[in-house]
Design a protein around this motif. Structure first.
Motif, short mmCIF file in Angstrom:
data_model
loop_
_atom_site.label_atom_id
_atom_site.label_comp_id
_atom_site.label_asym_id
_atom_site.label_seq_id
_atom_site.Cartn_x
_atom_site.Cartn_y
_atom_site.Cartn_z
N GLU A 1 69.18 13.88 38.60
CA GLU A 1 68.86 15.23 39.08
C GLU A 1 67.36 15.43 39.32
O GLU A 1 66.96 16.48 39.81
N LYS A 2 66.55 14.45 38.95
CA LYS A 2 65.09 14.52 39.16
C LYS A 2 64.46 15.75 38.49
O LYS A 2 63.51 16.34 39.00
N VAL A 3 64.99 16.12 37.34
CA VAL A 3 64.43 17.23 36.59
C VAL A 3 63.06 16.82 36.04
O VAL A 3 62.87 15.70 35.56
N GLN A 4 62.10 17.72 36.12
CA GLN A 4 60.75 17.45 35.63
C GLN A 4 60.38 18.48 34.57
O GLN A 4 60.67 19.67 34.71
N ILE A 5 59.74 18.00 33.50
CA ILE A 5 59.27 18.89 32.45
C ILE A 5 57.85 18.49 32.08
O ILE A 5 57.45 17.34 32.26
N ASP A 6 57.11 19.47 31.56
CA ASP A 6 55.71 19.23 31.22
C ASP A 6 55.54 18.83 29.76
O ASP A 6 54.65 18.06 29.44
N GLN A 7 56.37 19.38 28.88
CA GLN A 7 56.32 18.98 27.48
C GLN A 7 57.59 19.42 26.77
O GLN A 7 58.34 20.26 27.27
N ILE A 8 57.81 18.85 25.59
CA ILE A 8 58.95 19.18 24.75
C ILE A 8 58.40 19.68 23.41
O ILE A 8 57.46 19.12 22.86
N LEU A 9 59.03 20.71 22.87
CA LEU A 9 58.72 21.19 21.53
C LEU A 9 59.77 20.64 20.57
O LEU A 9 60.97 20.82 20.80
N GLY A 10 59.33 19.95 19.55
CA GLY A 10 60.26 19.33 18.61
C GLY A 10 60.34 20.08 17.29
O GLY A 10 59.35 20.64 16.81
N HIS A 11 61.54 20.07 16.71
CA HIS A 11 61.70 20.61 15.36
C HIS A 11 62.88 19.92 14.70
O HIS A 11 63.75 19.35 15.36
N GLY A 12 62.88 19.93 13.37
CA GLY A 12 63.93 19.26 12.61
C GLY A 12 63.38 18.12 11.77
O GLY A 12 62.21 17.73 11.90
N GLY A 13 64.23 17.58 10.92
CA GLY A 13 63.80 16.56 9.96
C GLY A 13 63.27 15.29 10.58
O GLY A 13 62.47 14.58 9.96
N PHE A 14 63.68 14.98 11.81
CA PHE A 14 63.20 13.79 12.50
C PHE A 14 61.68 13.80 12.64
O PHE A 14 61.04 12.75 12.72
N PHE A 15 61.09 15.00 12.66
CA PHE A 15 59.65 15.15 12.88
C PHE A 15 58.88 15.41 11.60
O PHE A 15 57.68 15.70 11.64
N LYS A 16 59.55 15.32 10.45
CA LYS A 16 58.89 15.71 9.20
C LYS A 16 57.73 14.79 8.86
O LYS A 16 56.68 15.25 8.39
N THR A 17 57.89 13.48 9.06
CA THR A 17 56.79 12.55 8.83
C THR A 17 55.81 12.63 9.99
O THR A 17 56.19 12.40 11.15
N LYS A 18 54.58 12.95 9.69
CA LYS A 18 53.59 13.18 10.73
C LYS A 18 53.49 12.02 11.71
O LYS A 18 53.44 10.86 11.30
N GLU A 19 53.51 12.31 12.97
CA GLU A 19 53.29 11.40 14.10
C GLU A 19 54.51 10.56 14.45
O GLU A 19 54.79 10.34 15.64
N VAL A 20 55.26 10.08 13.47
CA VAL A 20 56.29 9.07 13.74
C VAL A 20 57.37 9.60 14.68
O VAL A 20 57.62 9.04 15.75
N GLY A 21 58.04 10.67 14.28
CA GLY A 21 59.11 11.21 15.12
C GLY A 21 58.63 11.61 16.49
O GLY A 21 59.33 11.41 17.49
#
Length: 269
Positions: free
Chosen positions: A158-178
């Motif tokens: 579909e050639k969808v374009q986005i500029d950035q994603i906002l993440g939340h949840g346990g996957f991102f708890k460890t700084k930088e890795v997720g």
């Protein structure tokens, strides 16, 4: 969407924990119906494509529990949070593609990959580079495997374009890795705000505040950006080309290996 200020076109948010879903605000409607994608809207009616995967970190959590059991058997005292941090950070030192390893984190079925049941699997060849770093990296990669297949429909077909994603949840708890792993999977910058732990109830409160305090003809997008999230602290990580290429190599392996997962579902009843 409101809680992460992801209501404007070309923005999106991804919630990653036991399961994972991404919601992308579209500039225009999709060209056709896709069974892998759910369509919803922002509060102001903009079309949103939602990709949802039943499995994310549950199998990875089980592996960390196994390492915790091992450290206890050794008589080594280490907190669960410290163990997670240490193991997650090891993933950043592995080979870009995970060293030829393969994993499926399917504790339950996945509609995106057409599997009605799940069988968690870890697979390697004699030539795979079986190290702790690669093991952790591949299990983090696998947590996003089904999601990536659904997102590719949006990005490639579909050639969808986005500029950035906002993440939340346990996957991102460890700084930088997720963030780095998600940025590699989606090939867009991934940001995590200090308010990332806030969810739907706070989003509803923000909508109520908007209805009460908006300026004349003030769009919801402007109200959130200028009055609620202005000066919001957070961190943004751009995709590393080596990570992006490594994740792409892993995904080719992941898609080829789905026959193994199918065999496990059919053979282990």
């Amino acid at each position: 969407m409101v809680a992460t200020n992801s209501v404007a076109e070309r923005t999106g948010n991804v919630s990653a924990g036991t399961s994972v879903f991404a919601m992308i605000v579209l500039e225009k409607a999709l060209s056709k119906l896709y069974p892998e994608i759910d369509m919803v809207t922002t509060p102001t009616g903009k079309p949103v494509a939602m990709v949802h995967s039943n499995n994310c970190t549950s199998d990875l959590n089980a592996w960390v529990d196994l390492f915790q059991e091992f450290t206890n058997a050794l008589g080594v005292e280490i907190s669960e949070s410290r163990l997670y941090e240490m193991l997650y950070k090891k993933a950043l030192t592995g080979d870009a593609d995970g060293g030829g390893l393969l994993a499926y984190s399917y504790l339950s079925g996945e509609h995106i990959t057409h599997l009605e049941e799940g069988r968690p699997l870890f697979v390697r060849t004699p030539e795979s580079r079986f190290t702790l770093s690669n093991f952790m990296r591949v299990n983090l990669f696998s947590s996003l495997g089904a999601l990536k297949i659904g997102l590719d429909i949006l990005f490639e077909q579909e050639k969808v374009q986005i500029d950035q994603i906002l993440g939340h949840g346990g996957f991102f708890k460890t700084k930088e890795v997720g963030q780095r792993i998600m940025a590699a999977a989606m090939n867009v910058p991934v940001s995590v705000m200090e308010t990332a732990s806030e969810g739907g109830a706070w989003g509803i409160a923000l909508l109520a505040s908007y209805m009460l305090h908006q300026a004349p003809n003030e769009p919801l997008e402007a109200y959130l950006s200028d009055k609620v999230f202005a000066g919001q602290n957070g961190s943004m990580i751009a995709p590393d080309p080596k990570d992006v290429d490594g994740f792409a190599v892993f995904m080719e392996r992941y898609k080829r290996g789905l026959v193994i997962e199918r065999a496990a579902v059919d053979g282990l009843r």
